[in-house]
Structure formats: C-alpha cells, structure tokens
Scaffold this active site. Structure first.
Site, PDB file in Angstrom:
ATOM      1  N   CYS A  24      22.846  30.783  67.096  1.00 33.33           N
ATOM      2  CA  CYS A  24      21.268  30.924  67.333  1.00 33.33           C
ATOM      3  C   CYS A  24      20.290  30.731  66.494  1.00 33.33           C
ATOM      4  CB  CYS A  24      21.175  32.493  68.025  1.00 33.33           C
ATOM      5  SG  CYS A  24      21.167  33.597  67.073  1.00 33.33           S
ATOM      6  N   ARG A  26      21.442  28.660  63.176  1.00 31.19           N
ATOM      7  CA  ARG A  26      21.798  27.792  62.103  1.00 31.19           C
ATOM      8  C   ARG A  26      22.894  26.886  62.606  1.00 31.19           C
ATOM      9  NH1 ARG A  26      25.017  32.095  58.052  1.00 31.19           N
ATOM     10  NH2 ARG A  26      26.590  32.755  59.692  1.00 31.19           N
TER      11      ARG A  26
END
Length: 310
Positions: A24, A26
């Site tokens: 979410c 990276r």
C-alpha cells in the site's frame, strides 16, 4: 510506472526477470544479474523515462545477503508500519507466484523468495509480536469514535476500492457501524464488495460531496488530489488520507474545521503504541539474521557467484 517499464512484456523486465512486490505504500523490485551495478542503473533509467518527478532520494537498495535479510524482515512484518501484520506475507507470496506465472526465474530468486517466506512463517509462529497489535482500522475507529455519541449511525465515506479501505470497512462492520458508503472509479469492480459487506455504493464523481459525511477515508491510487476544498459548508470532522502519494489536498484542513490525518501521522502513532514490542522485535531480528546466514551459506555452497538485488 514499475508495472509498465518492468513487466514481463518490457525489455528490461524480461532481461533481469524482475519480481515486483507492491504494497500500500511502496514498490520493491527484485532482480538477478551478473553485473548488479549495470542492472541497477538500467532499471533506474527505465523508471525515469516514465516518472517525471525526481525520486532518487526515496530509493533504497540492497545487494546480495543484505537483500535476502531485507526481504526476510519484510516477509516477517518487521519492516511494516504495523509490526507483524499478516497482509505482507500474502503480498510477498503473490508477487513471487505472479512472476512465476509469466517467466522462468533463476534459482537465486526462487531460493530468495521461498526461504524468506519460510523465515517469515517461522517468526510469526515463534514470537508474540502481534500481541496488543494496533492496526490502522482499529486506530481510525478509536480516533473517530471520540467525536460522536452515536458512532454506529455516523455517515462515513470511503473513497477508493483499495485493499486498505476494504480492510477498514470489514473492521467497521464488525464494530456495528451501519452508515458506510464506498465511492469507486469502477462501479462494476466495487459492486461485489458493496454487496458482500453491506455498504452503499456511489459513482466516482459524487466524491465531490465528501463534505456531507462525518468521516472521509481516502485510499485511492489516483495520481492527483481526489479530495479538494469545497465551496459549500463542511460537515466533516475527520479526513484520513491513506494514499501514497497523497490524494487529499492539505488545504482542506486550513480552510475548515476538518482534522486531516495522513499515513505518515498514522504510522507515527502506531509506532508509539508498539514500543512495548521492542525486545521481541530485536530478538526476532537476531533470529532472522542467523537463519539468513545459514541459508546463504547453503546456497553459495551449491551455486557460488550468483547475485541478487532489490
């Protein structure tokens, strides 16, 4: 950009047989090459062709054994904002299996992912890192609940049919919250979610009426701000921007009574709650380092000189 430039259909993706791990907040790129410096440079150049803004200051790179140690930490949940969260193990497995479905991977990448998944599973089963765990859904619920006497009836808008939003919706439903609305760019994809979870569904353009909801939780992968300052009076007290990069205009908090909380602030709050886990985390890291060291020694005894990098 990573999917476009490093996919199985791209020249660089095929050349270095990249595995993309997407979470979410990276993206990590795992690849194999005899000349890691050359491969690293070529991959960065490919990304620069697609990404206009400078991003080098946000990068980190690990080579060889350090790469193995990093992925083991990631898979065990020690590198997550929420220590020992279970979702990351699934994401690592999906990244590995997805790459396998498109291309043949070298033995070093097979070994890297298989053993990292094994290490992660071992750490979760032998360490009590998840005790008193503070999750993003729990933290949002606690922060928002203090503002309302009848929180179960409070109108809450979710912007974006993302994994994190679905997790929060599920948690809120278990807590008895009833007035939940999901706004998605793809109504067709969100219909099943809305029906299964028992939430209202509305078209993407209706997000402009966000100021009529008490809470707004934005988890969108849009490349621009999707929540901006309205002309009408604002009823909203809480706006949570869970997107990376941010998709809520910071100006909304300066021009109204809105309390805007972004992912960086949430991570900071979660880390404060998790300080009691410090000793267990250090012991887990020690165990991971020992396991990785043993696995690397075994691998190199079979295939000396093969290199990996993230």
């Amino acid at each position: 950009a990573c999917q476009k430039k490093l996919s199985v259909f791209s020249e660089v993706g095929r050349k270095y047989r990249c595995v993309l791990l997407m979470t979410c907040n990276r993206v990590e790129i795992y690849f194999s090459a005899l000349d890691l410096a050359e491969a690293h440079s070529e991959i960065l150049q490919a990304l620069k062709e697609e990404i206009e803004i400078p991003f080098e200051h946000q990068l980190y790179s690990y080579f060889g054994c350090d790469c193995f140690l990093h992925l083991s930490h990631v898979t065990a949940g020690l590198d997550s904002a929420i220590v020992a969260e279970s979702e990351i193990q699934r994401q690592v497995k999906i990244a590995y299996e997805s790459a396998l479905s498109y291309r043949e991977l070298p033995s070093c990448l097979h070994y890297l992912f298989q053993k990292s998944l094994h290490v992660g599973k071992h750490i979760r089963s032998h360490f009590s890192l998840s005790l008193n765990q503070v999750t993003i859904p729990k933290l949002l619920f606690e922060m928002g609940s203090v503002s309302y006497l009848n929180v179960k009836k409070t109108p809450i808008l979710f912007v974006g049919n993302s994994e994190i939003n679905r997790q929060i919706i599920s948690y809120f439903k278990r807590k008895g919250l009833e007035n939940l609305t999901l706004c998605s760019r793809s109504l067709h994809a969100a219909e099943e979610v809305a029906e299964k979870m028992g939430v209202f569904l509305m078209p993407w353009e209706h997000r402009l009426s966000w100021h009529n909801y008490s809470w707004v939780i934005c988890g969108s992968n849009a490349p621009h701000y999707v929540i901006t300052s309205p002309q009408e009076p604002v009823q909203t007290q809480w706006v949570f921007d869970l997107s990376m990069p941010r998709t809520v205009d910071p100006e909304i908090s300066s021009s109204s009574r809105v309390r805007l909380v972004n992912m960086e602030k949430l991570i900071h709050l979660i880390q404060r709650h998790q300080q009691s886990n410090t000793e267990a985390v250090l012991e887990a890291r020690k165990t991971i380092a020992e396991s990785v060291g043993n696995y690397v020694e075994k691998f190199l005894s079979k295939e000396a000189g093969v290199k990996i990098c993230v």
